[in-house]
Design a protein around this motif. Sequence first.
Motif, short mmCIF file in Angstrom:
data_model
loop_
_atom_site.label_atom_id
_atom_site.label_comp_id
_atom_site.label_asym_id
_atom_site.label_seq_id
_atom_site.Cartn_x
_atom_site.Cartn_y
_atom_site.Cartn_z
N ASN A 21 -8.79 -1.34 9.58
CA ASN A 21 -7.95 -1.36 8.38
C ASN A 21 -7.64 -2.79 7.94
O ASN A 21 -7.56 -3.07 6.75
CB ASN A 21 -6.65 -0.60 8.65
N SER A 25 -3.74 4.26 1.27
CA SER A 25 -4.87 4.18 2.19
C SER A 25 -5.51 5.55 2.39
O SER A 25 -6.73 5.68 2.33
CB SER A 25 -4.41 3.64 3.55
N THR A 26 -4.67 6.56 2.62
CA THR A 26 -5.22 7.88 2.94
C THR A 26 -4.64 9.02 2.11
O THR A 26 -5.06 10.17 2.26
CB THR A 26 -4.98 8.21 4.43
N THR A 85 -0.77 -3.40 9.48
CA THR A 85 -1.69 -2.46 10.09
C THR A 85 -1.70 -2.69 11.59
O THR A 85 -1.26 -3.74 12.07
CB THR A 85 -3.12 -2.60 9.52
N GLY A 104 1.30 3.02 3.30
CA GLY A 104 0.11 3.69 3.78
C GLY A 104 -0.41 4.78 2.87
O GLY A 104 -1.54 5.27 3.04
N GLN A 160 -10.51 -4.05 5.97
CA GLN A 160 -10.48 -3.48 4.62
C GLN A 160 -9.49 -4.23 3.74
O GLN A 160 -9.78 -4.50 2.57
CB GLN A 160 -10.09 -2.00 4.69
N ASN A 161 -8.31 -4.53 4.30
CA ASN A 161 -7.29 -5.23 3.51
C ASN A 161 -7.77 -6.61 3.08
O ASN A 161 -7.51 -7.05 1.95
CB ASN A 161 -5.99 -5.34 4.30
N THR A 171 -12.51 0.81 -1.58
CA THR A 171 -11.64 1.88 -1.08
C THR A 171 -10.37 1.93 -1.93
O THR A 171 -10.01 0.95 -2.60
CB THR A 171 -11.25 1.63 0.38
N LEU A 177 0.82 -1.21 0.00
CA LEU A 177 0.00 0.00 0.00
C LEU A 177 0.86 1.26 0.00
O LEU A 177 0.41 2.33 0.41
CB LEU A 177 -0.94 0.00 1.21
N SER A 214 -7.32 1.83 -0.91
CA SER A 214 -6.37 0.84 -0.42
C SER A 214 -6.73 -0.55 -0.94
O SER A 214 -5.85 -1.34 -1.30
CB SER A 214 -6.33 0.83 1.11
N GLN A 215 -8.01 -0.86 -1.00
CA GLN A 215 -8.43 -2.17 -1.55
C GLN A 215 -8.07 -2.28 -3.03
O GLN A 215 -7.63 -3.34 -3.49
CB GLN A 215 -9.93 -2.36 -1.35
#
Length: 344
Positions: A288, A215-216, A283, A212, A291-292, A261, A209, A263-264
Amino acid sequence: MAAKVGRIKLGSQGLEVSAQGLGCMGMSAFYGPPKPEQDMIALIHHAIDSGITFFDTSDVYGPFTNEILLGKALKGGVREKVELATKFGIRSVDGKWDFCGDPAYVRAACEASLKRLDIDCIDLYYQHRIDTRLPIEVTIGELKKLVEEGKIKYIGLSEASASTIRRAHAVHPITAVQLEWSLWSRDVEEEIIPTCRELGIGIVAYSPLGRGFFSTGPQLVENLSKDDIRKNLPRFQPENLEHNKTIFERVNEMAARKGCTPSQLALAWVHHQGKDVFPIPGTTKIENFNQNVGALSVKLTLEEMAELESFASEDLVKGDRHTFSVSTSWKNSDTPPLSSWKVM
């Protein structure tokens, strides 16, 4: 988005693991202060209950505290349910990192990890970084003895060059090579991935990811603690982050179209690289983690894969993936100059 976590052969030597793993480093080291022990044990148990049983640690995470954490989490009959990978080869000497593959050190490191983990045998034992001061054959020779003695089951390499992988594999079969692979870290595709596939070696992708970022996005940097090593990464510096945020925005837009998402979507891209690829996203939060796991349900067409790759092509990513400069001559070699590594 629920997903059934399948089990797949990692490499061609017989090791079977969950299709996705859990990187445990951030629980104890490098990504800010250590997280509460009981919360992390709860997360590990939740992962096992969810079908994720492939756990990744190292003696340098802490150092040592992450292995101790895993040891505590795997007590009470839990050990038999998981596949445990740990690493040796990085140690602190006079405030700097040193990479060591000396046979006596290899054996001592293995014995120490077994004790901290409170187990009899390590499922997958990686050389974390290659010691270029001695032939790889010497280090693998000692690891082969540890396999024969029943202290480790399978041998792995982390951040190794294609030529080193070949030489190591000639001494004893290498089960897995761990490397950084994500939408914006793709230099391994030129030589290392083809070498692993030619030799039947499993590919374990860390930081799938983008540490991170997927993710965001840029907001990640604003929330990092002062002792989080990501604050020093070139890609997260203001002059590069301003440029790189466009990559996240495009991934985010595509994720919205896909009903998942970002990240997905980024993690699904790694999964779609092949059945021999095992991402180990890390994580410290159950939300989270869930989600993964959901990324396993995201299906991508060849056209969607190509679209994703166009967002983060090499010329669109600004900044190196490490704090040291990855020159062309180093990209497919084993280890950068020691002087560029500092103990955090």
